[in-house]
Design a protein around this motif. Structure first.
Motif, mmCIF file in Angstrom:
data_model
loop_
_atom_site.group_PDB
_atom_site.id
_atom_site.type_symbol
_atom_site.label_atom_id
_atom_site.label_comp_id
_atom_site.label_asym_id
_atom_site.label_seq_id
_atom_site.Cartn_x
_atom_site.Cartn_y
_atom_site.Cartn_z
ATOM 1 N N LYS A 58 0.520 -3.085 -4.260
ATOM 2 C CA LYS A 58 1.687 -2.311 -3.816
ATOM 3 C C LYS A 58 1.390 -1.522 -2.542
ATOM 4 C CE LYS A 58 4.305 -3.542 -7.250
ATOM 5 N NZ LYS A 58 5.502 -4.399 -7.030
ATOM 6 N N LYS A 59 0.279 -1.821 -1.894
ATOM 7 C CA LYS A 59 -0.096 -1.125 -0.666
ATOM 8 C C LYS A 59 0.155 -2.002 0.551
ATOM 9 C CE LYS A 59 -3.700 1.825 -2.703
ATOM 10 N NZ LYS A 59 -5.127 2.223 -2.616
ATOM 11 N N LEU A 60 0.962 -1.502 1.486
ATOM 12 C CA LEU A 60 1.194 -2.192 2.753
ATOM 13 C C LEU A 60 0.370 -1.471 3.818
ATOM 14 C CD1 LEU A 60 2.731 -4.398 4.317
ATOM 15 C CD2 LEU A 60 4.494 -2.692 4.795
ATOM 16 N N ILE A 61 -0.554 -2.190 4.418
ATOM 17 C CA ILE A 61 -1.540 -1.582 5.324
ATOM 18 C C ILE A 61 -1.434 -2.200 6.708
ATOM 19 C CG2 ILE A 61 -3.998 -1.149 5.692
ATOM 20 C CD1 ILE A 61 -4.358 -1.601 2.628
ATOM 21 N N THR A 62 -1.505 -1.372 7.728
ATOM 22 C CA THR A 62 -1.611 -1.826 9.107
ATOM 23 C C THR A 62 -2.670 -0.973 9.796
ATOM 24 O OG1 THR A 62 -0.337 -2.451 11.093
ATOM 25 C CG2 THR A 62 0.148 -0.297 10.124
ATOM 26 N N PRO A 63 -3.444 -1.552 10.732
ATOM 27 C CA PRO A 63 -4.483 -0.762 11.393
ATOM 28 C C PRO A 63 -3.890 0.402 12.192
ATOM 29 C CG PRO A 63 -4.868 -3.104 11.722
ATOM 30 C CD PRO A 63 -3.500 -2.972 11.128
ATOM 31 N N PRO A 64 -4.567 1.545 12.233
ATOM 32 C CA PRO A 64 -4.095 2.658 13.055
ATOM 33 C C PRO A 64 -4.286 2.349 14.535
ATOM 34 C CG PRO A 64 -6.221 3.178 12.079
ATOM 35 C CD PRO A 64 -5.792 1.871 11.485
ATOM 36 N N GLU B 156 11.083 1.432 -2.548
ATOM 37 C CA GLU B 156 10.490 1.967 -3.773
ATOM 38 C C GLU B 156 9.301 1.117 -4.194
ATOM 39 O OE1 GLU B 156 13.159 2.574 -6.966
ATOM 40 O OE2 GLU B 156 14.586 3.781 -5.812
ATOM 41 N N GLY B 157 8.250 1.786 -4.636
ATOM 42 C CA GLY B 157 7.101 1.079 -5.182
ATOM 43 C C GLY B 157 6.112 0.574 -4.153
ATOM 44 N N ILE B 158 6.341 0.855 -2.872
ATOM 45 C CA ILE B 158 5.438 0.411 -1.818
ATOM 46 C C ILE B 158 4.788 1.638 -1.168
ATOM 47 C CG2 ILE B 158 5.234 -0.729 0.430
ATOM 48 C CD1 ILE B 158 5.678 -2.695 -1.789
ATOM 49 N N GLU B 159 3.469 1.646 -1.141
ATOM 50 C CA GLU B 159 2.724 2.699 -0.453
ATOM 51 C C GLU B 159 2.327 2.183 0.924
ATOM 52 O OE1 GLU B 159 -1.267 5.534 -1.057
ATOM 53 O OE2 GLU B 159 -0.874 3.845 -2.416
ATOM 54 N N VAL B 160 2.745 2.893 1.959
ATOM 55 C CA VAL B 160 2.508 2.457 3.335
ATOM 56 C C VAL B 160 1.339 3.247 3.918
ATOM 57 C CG1 VAL B 160 3.522 2.166 5.620
ATOM 58 C CG2 VAL B 160 4.948 1.875 3.577
ATOM 59 N N LEU B 161 0.346 2.530 4.418
ATOM 60 C CA LEU B 161 -0.872 3.164 4.903
ATOM 61 C C LEU B 161 -1.274 2.616 6.274
ATOM 62 C CD1 LEU B 161 -2.908 2.775 1.601
ATOM 63 C CD2 LEU B 161 -1.840 4.888 2.393
ATOM 64 N N GLU B 162 -1.824 3.477 7.107
ATOM 65 C CA GLU B 162 -2.455 3.050 8.350
ATOM 66 C C GLU B 162 -3.958 3.203 8.146
ATOM 67 O OE1 GLU B 162 -0.592 4.268 12.122
ATOM 68 O OE2 GLU B 162 0.978 5.222 10.892
ATOM 69 N N GLU B 163 -4.610 2.087 7.865
ATOM 70 C CA GLU B 163 -6.030 2.092 7.525
ATOM 71 C C GLU B 163 -6.744 0.916 8.182
ATOM 72 O OE1 GLU B 163 -5.980 4.156 3.057
ATOM 73 O OE2 GLU B 163 -6.440 2.019 3.273
ATOM 74 N N ILE B 164 -8.053 1.048 8.281
ATOM 75 C CA ILE B 164 -8.883 -0.018 8.828
ATOM 76 C C ILE B 164 -8.804 -1.250 7.921
ATOM 77 C CG2 ILE B 164 -11.296 -0.703 9.186
ATOM 78 C CD1 ILE B 164 -11.823 2.183 10.141
ATOM 79 N N ILE B 165 -8.707 -2.421 8.565
ATOM 80 C CA ILE B 165 -8.716 -3.693 7.842
ATOM 81 C C ILE B 165 -9.969 -4.470 8.260
ATOM 82 C CG2 ILE B 165 -7.553 -5.909 7.504
ATOM 83 C CD1 ILE B 165 -4.894 -4.517 7.984
ATOM 84 N N SER B 166 -10.809 -4.813 7.290
ATOM 85 C CA SER B 166 -11.996 -5.614 7.583
ATOM 86 C C SER B 166 -11.670 -7.088 7.357
ATOM 87 C CB SER B 166 -13.159 -5.205 6.678
ATOM 88 O OG SER B 166 -12.976 -5.730 5.377
ATOM 89 N N PRO B 167 -12.441 -8.008 7.929
ATOM 90 C CA PRO B 167 -12.218 -9.431 7.662
ATOM 91 C C PRO B 167 -12.265 -9.771 6.177
ATOM 92 C CG PRO B 167 -13.673 -9.178 9.546
ATOM 93 C CD PRO B 167 -13.495 -7.807 8.951
#
Length: 279
Positions: free
Chosen positions: A192-198, A220-231
């Motif tokens: 439920k986490k949607l992540i994009t790099p900062p 609803e139900g989606i946590e949006v984060l700007e976080e580092i994404i590793s390979p």
């Protein structure tokens, strides 16, 4: 006189001989989508262009208002009879003169426009395979977050993708984290986490990235984060998709041996079109 493709011609016959965007990549640009004679996300594009000019120390003319650029772009698409749906590019470059050190910080601009097929955003669900492009790295600096006319990583990465039968490649930064695609920002759904790099990771401060972040935060139900994404994170993802103003959202269907769904991408495209029609 100059030698141009083996022909000796007068220098003033070739407008590129002194053009700083050609000689040094001394330019910035914005790519716009026009629908029914309206520039989508005009304010966001305008302020990013002004910020880009300030970053590279260009002098901003007094007439460079948002209304001025809107009028100039729409004048061109109307002249080309493509105002129903079009792609336009504004390129701003420092005026001729100097070597690395310019003789002036005054600028000129060029606007180009071509027709697009669709007025609304649609989701391309065809196979879209990507891999990492690691020949060159994106640096974690402010210049990486703006659109300059130096896009050699994107050019060579596109050639690599074509030669290897890929639809796109994902770029990595100088600390080996995944930053973005060749033509758009990257989003990853894990559970439920949607992540994009900062932006601090070196990715483009994308206009569509901003829209998708805002729309996703309302779900609803989606946590949006700007976080580092590793390979390594890519292999754990449920969905991967790219975003840009022209395409909207492009689902990634395959990365190496991992295949992905596109349910959230479908929903976000629907929400994106609804938000445009309401404004």
């Amino acid at each position: 006189m100059i030698n141009f493709n083996g022909n000796i011609v007068a220098q003033d016959e070739n407008i590129l001989t002194q053009n700083r965007a050609f000689l040094y990549g001394d330019g910035v640009f914005e790519t716009l989508k026009i629908v029914n004679n309206r520039i989508l996300f005009l304010e966001d594009h305008y302020f990013r262009l002004m910020a880009s000019m300030r970053v590279v120390r260009m002098e901003i003319p007094m007439n460079f208002t948002m209304e001025f650029f809107e009028e100039e772009v729409l004048k061109l698409v109307q002249e080309n009879e493509i105002s129903a749906s079009a792609r336009a590019r504004i390129t701003v470059f420092r005026n001729d003169g100097g070597l690395y050190l310019p003789k002036t910080n005054e600028v000129s601009y060029l606007i180009q426009a071509t027709a697009l097929e669709n007025t609304s955003y649609t989701l391309n669900t065809a196979e879209y395979e990507v891999d990492l492009y690691k020949d060159f790295y994106v640096t974690k600096q402010l210049l990486s977050s703006i659109k300059t006319t130096n896009k050699m990583i994107n050019v060579t990465g596109s050639i690599f993708a074509h030669e290897n039968g890929l639809a796109n490649c994902l770029l990595v930064n100088d600390t080996k984290n995944v930053v973005e695609g060749l033509q758009g920002n990257l989003f990853m759904l894990i559970g439920k986490k949607l992540i994009t790099p900062p932006i601090s990771e070196g990715c483009l401060n994308g206009i569509m990235r901003k829209q998708i972040l805002a729309l996703a935060k309302k779900l609803e139900g989606i946590e949006v984060l700007e976080e580092i994404i590793s390979p390594f994170d890519l292999q754990k993802a449920d969905e991967l998709f790219l975003t840009n103003v022209i395409t909207g959202i492009q689902p990634i269907t395959k990365y190496r041996k991992k295949e992905f769904t596109s349910d959230l991408a479908h929903l976000l495209v629907q929400k994106l079109n609804e938000s445009i029609s309401e404004n």
